[in-house]
Design a protein around this motif. Sequence first.
Motif, PDB file in Angstrom:
ATOM      1  N   SER A   1       0.784  -1.269   0.027  1.00 21.41           N
ATOM      2  CA  SER A   1       0.243   0.116  -0.024  1.00 21.41           C
ATOM      3  C   SER A   1       0.946   1.345  -0.257  1.00 21.41           C
ATOM      4  CB  SER A   1      -0.839   0.121   1.208  1.00 21.41           C
ATOM      5  OG  SER A   1      -0.187   0.068   2.432  1.00 21.41           O
ATOM      6  N   ARG A   2       0.412   2.286  -0.777  1.00 27.09           N
ATOM      7  CA  ARG A   2       1.267   3.405  -0.875  1.00 27.09           C
ATOM      8  C   ARG A   2       0.417   4.490   0.020  1.00 27.09           C
ATOM      9  NH1 ARG A   2       0.977   4.522  -6.646  1.00 27.09           N
ATOM     10  NH2 ARG A   2      -1.074   3.492  -6.696  1.00 27.09           N
ATOM     11  N   PRO A   3       1.197   5.663   0.283  1.00 31.24           N
ATOM     12  CA  PRO A   3       0.454   6.845   1.380  1.00 31.24           C
ATOM     13  C   PRO A   3      -0.584   7.391   0.470  1.00 31.24           C
ATOM     14  CG  PRO A   3       2.982   6.751   1.337  1.00 31.24           C
ATOM     15  CD  PRO A   3       2.593   5.673   0.371  1.00 31.24           C
ATOM     16  N   VAL A   4      -1.613   7.727   1.016  1.00 28.70           N
ATOM     17  CA  VAL A   4      -2.572   8.659   0.262  1.00 28.70           C
ATOM     18  C   VAL A   4      -2.209   9.998   0.590  1.00 28.70           C
ATOM     19  CG1 VAL A   4      -4.933   9.277   0.210  1.00 28.70           C
ATOM     20  CG2 VAL A   4      -4.140   6.851   0.576  1.00 28.70           C
ATOM     21  N   SER A   5      -2.178  10.656  -0.368  1.00 33.12           N
ATOM     22  CA  SER A   5      -2.211  12.298  -0.401  1.00 33.12           C
ATOM     23  C   SER A   5      -3.176  13.037   0.646  1.00 33.12           C
ATOM     24  CB  SER A   5      -2.164  13.040  -1.847  1.00 33.12           C
ATOM     25  OG  SER A   5      -2.260  14.510  -1.705  1.00 33.12           O
ATOM     26  N   PRO A   6      -2.817  13.891   1.444  1.00 28.24           N
ATOM     27  CA  PRO A   6      -3.712  14.408   2.192  1.00 28.24           C
ATOM     28  C   PRO A   6      -4.814  15.324   1.519  1.00 28.24           C
ATOM     29  CG  PRO A   6      -1.744  14.924   3.211  1.00 28.24           C
ATOM     30  CD  PRO A   6      -1.626  14.099   1.774  1.00 28.24           C
ATOM     31  N   SER A   7      -4.598  15.683   0.294  1.00 29.21           N
ATOM     32  CA  SER A   7      -5.682  16.221  -0.606  1.00 29.21           C
ATOM     33  C   SER A   7      -6.687  15.533  -0.756  1.00 29.21           C
ATOM     34  CB  SER A   7      -4.910  17.154  -1.580  1.00 29.21           C
ATOM     35  OG  SER A   7      -4.470  15.893  -2.585  1.00 29.21           O
ATOM     36  N   LEU A   8      -6.436  14.046  -0.999  1.00 21.08           N
ATOM     37  CA  LEU A   8      -7.459  13.116  -1.442  1.00 21.08           C
ATOM     38  C   LEU A   8      -8.285  12.695  -0.264  1.00 21.08           C
ATOM     39  CD1 LEU A   8      -5.216  10.873  -3.704  1.00 21.08           C
ATOM     40  CD2 LEU A   8      -7.077  12.607  -4.410  1.00 21.08           C
ATOM     41  N   ILE A   9      -7.978  12.969   1.098  1.00 20.25           N
ATOM     42  CA  ILE A   9      -8.671  12.787   2.273  1.00 20.25           C
ATOM     43  C   ILE A   9      -9.681  13.876   2.600  1.00 20.25           C
ATOM     44  CG2 ILE A   9      -8.480  11.966   4.673  1.00 20.25           C
ATOM     45  CD1 ILE A   9      -5.816  11.241   4.345  1.00 20.25           C
ATOM     46  N   HIS A  10     -10.919  13.237   2.641  1.00 22.15           N
ATOM     47  CA  HIS A  10     -12.073  14.075   3.066  1.00 22.15           C
ATOM     48  C   HIS A  10     -12.979  13.617   4.086  1.00 22.15           C
ATOM     49  CE1 HIS A  10     -11.623  16.092  -0.941  1.00 22.15           C
ATOM     50  NE2 HIS A  10     -11.752  14.900  -1.381  1.00 22.15           N
ATOM     51  N   GLY A  11     -13.504  14.499   4.812  1.00 21.69           N
ATOM     52  CA  GLY A  11     -14.315  14.183   6.312  1.00 21.69           C
ATOM     53  C   GLY A  11     -15.303  13.147   5.802  1.00 21.69           C
ATOM     54  N   VAL A  12     -15.626  12.380   6.909  1.00 28.04           N
ATOM     55  CA  VAL A  12     -16.942  11.415   6.816  1.00 28.04           C
ATOM     56  C   VAL A  12     -17.933  12.050   7.308  1.00 28.04           C
ATOM     57  CG1 VAL A  12     -17.542   9.233   7.850  1.00 28.04           C
ATOM     58  CG2 VAL A  12     -15.055   9.644   7.531  1.00 28.04           C
ATOM     59  N   ARG A  13     -19.025  11.933   6.540  1.00 34.41           N
ATOM     60  CA  ARG A  13     -20.399  12.532   6.705  1.00 34.41           C
ATOM     61  C   ARG A  13     -21.464  11.581   7.272  1.00 34.41           C
ATOM     62  NH1 ARG A  13     -20.312  15.770   1.032  1.00 34.41           N
ATOM     63  NH2 ARG A  13     -18.634  17.282   1.765  1.00 34.41           N
ATOM     64  N   VAL A  14     -21.775  11.805   8.341  1.00 32.44           N
ATOM     65  CA  VAL A  14     -22.758  10.975   9.076  1.00 32.44           C
ATOM     66  C   VAL A  14     -24.320  11.584   9.050  1.00 32.44           C
ATOM     67  CG1 VAL A  14     -23.160   9.606  11.261  1.00 32.44           C
ATOM     68  CG2 VAL A  14     -20.831   9.765  10.457  1.00 32.44           C
ATOM     69  N   PRO A  15     -25.104  10.898   8.601  1.00 35.02           N
ATOM     70  CA  PRO A  15     -26.585  11.520   8.914  1.00 35.02           C
ATOM     71  C   PRO A  15     -26.696  11.671  10.095  1.00 35.02           C
ATOM     72  CG  PRO A  15     -26.525   9.291   7.427  1.00 35.02           C
ATOM     73  CD  PRO A  15     -25.333   9.334   8.072  1.00 35.02           C
ATOM     74  N   ALA A  16     -27.614  12.893  10.349  1.00 41.65           N
ATOM     75  CA  ALA A  16     -28.024  13.270  11.790  1.00 41.65           C
ATOM     76  C   ALA A  16     -28.718  12.245  12.646  1.00 41.65           C
ATOM     77  CB  ALA A  16     -29.090  14.250  11.777  1.00 41.65           C
ATOM     78  N   ALA A  17     -29.501  11.409  11.995  1.00 43.99           N
ATOM     79  CA  ALA A  17     -30.081  10.274  12.862  1.00 43.99           C
ATOM     80  C   ALA A  17     -29.046   9.306  13.185  1.00 43.99           C
ATOM     81  CB  ALA A  17     -31.092   9.682  12.099  1.00 43.99           C
ATOM     82  N   SER A  18     -28.236   9.003  12.383  1.00 45.36           N
ATOM     83  CA  SER A  18     -27.145   8.082  12.939  1.00 45.36           C
ATOM     84  C   SER A  18     -26.252   8.680  14.138  1.00 45.36           C
ATOM     85  CB  SER A  18     -26.583   7.622  11.716  1.00 45.36           C
ATOM     86  OG  SER A  18     -27.094   6.836  10.590  1.00 45.36           O
ATOM     87  N   ALA A  19     -25.979  10.008  13.964  1.00 47.27           N
ATOM     88  CA  ALA A  19     -25.073  10.513  14.798  1.00 47.27           C
ATOM     89  C   ALA A  19     -25.670  10.449  16.136  1.00 47.27           C
ATOM     90  CB  ALA A  19     -24.816  11.873  14.389  1.00 47.27           C
ATOM     91  N   ARG A  20     -27.274  10.748  16.298  1.00 47.01           N
ATOM     92  CA  ARG A  20     -27.747  10.899  17.360  1.00 47.01           C
ATOM     93  C   ARG A  20     -27.842   9.353  18.024  1.00 47.01           C
ATOM     94  NH1 ARG A  20     -31.223  14.291  14.462  1.00 47.01           N
ATOM     95  NH2 ARG A  20     -32.677  12.670  14.185  1.00 47.01           N
ATOM     96  N   LEU A  21     -28.083   8.351  17.216  1.00 50.45           N
ATOM     97  CA  LEU A  21     -28.210   7.051  17.621  1.00 50.45           C
ATOM     98  C   LEU A  21     -26.765   6.962  18.167  1.00 50.45           C
ATOM     99  CD1 LEU A  21     -29.692   4.137  17.541  1.00 50.45           C
ATOM    100  CD2 LEU A  21     -28.268   3.793  15.566  1.00 50.45           C
ATOM    101  N   LEU A  22     -25.563   7.090  17.578  1.00 42.76           N
ATOM    102  CA  LEU A  22     -24.238   6.692  18.267  1.00 42.76           C
ATOM    103  C   LEU A  22     -24.160   7.343  19.525  1.00 42.76           C
ATOM    104  CD1 LEU A  22     -22.274   6.546  15.058  1.00 42.76           C
ATOM    105  CD2 LEU A  22     -23.010   4.616  16.414  1.00 42.76           C
ATOM    106  N   ASP A  23     -24.518   8.798  19.395  1.00 34.64           N
ATOM    107  CA  ASP A  23     -24.332   9.338  20.715  1.00 34.64           C
ATOM    108  C   ASP A  23     -25.152   8.872  21.808  1.00 34.64           C
ATOM    109  OD1 ASP A  23     -23.306  11.710  22.070  1.00 34.64           O
ATOM    110  OD2 ASP A  23     -25.228  12.536  22.142  1.00 34.64           O
ATOM    111  N   ALA A  24     -26.379   8.170  21.768  1.00 43.41           N
ATOM    112  CA  ALA A  24     -27.145   7.791  22.612  1.00 43.41           C
ATOM    113  C   ALA A  24     -26.377   6.357  23.219  1.00 43.41           C
ATOM    114  CB  ALA A  24     -28.631   7.419  22.207  1.00 43.41           C
TER     115      ALA A  24
END
Length: 69
Positions: A40-63
């Motif tokens: 495996s080769r390193p990934v350029s930081p410019s190719l890394i983007h944030g992870v988007r989590v739906p609000a309902a899933s975030a609330r579920l995980l938070d609970a």
Amino acid sequence: MTNLEFHNTGPLDPDGDMAALRGDCARMVPHWAAPDKSVSRPVSPSLIHGVRVPAASARLLDAMSDYGD
């Protein structure tokens, strides 16, 4: 009420020992193919983007309680 039916598809011994498990695994080896090892080769930081989590899933995980609670 659901009536679940189970069909035995092979020799299954729920009380089997480690030797039986190893034998089952050895019989399955010809059915498995290992992928070629890849480097495996390193990934350029410019190719890394944030992870988007739906609000309902975030609330579920938070609970949920944290591990070890």
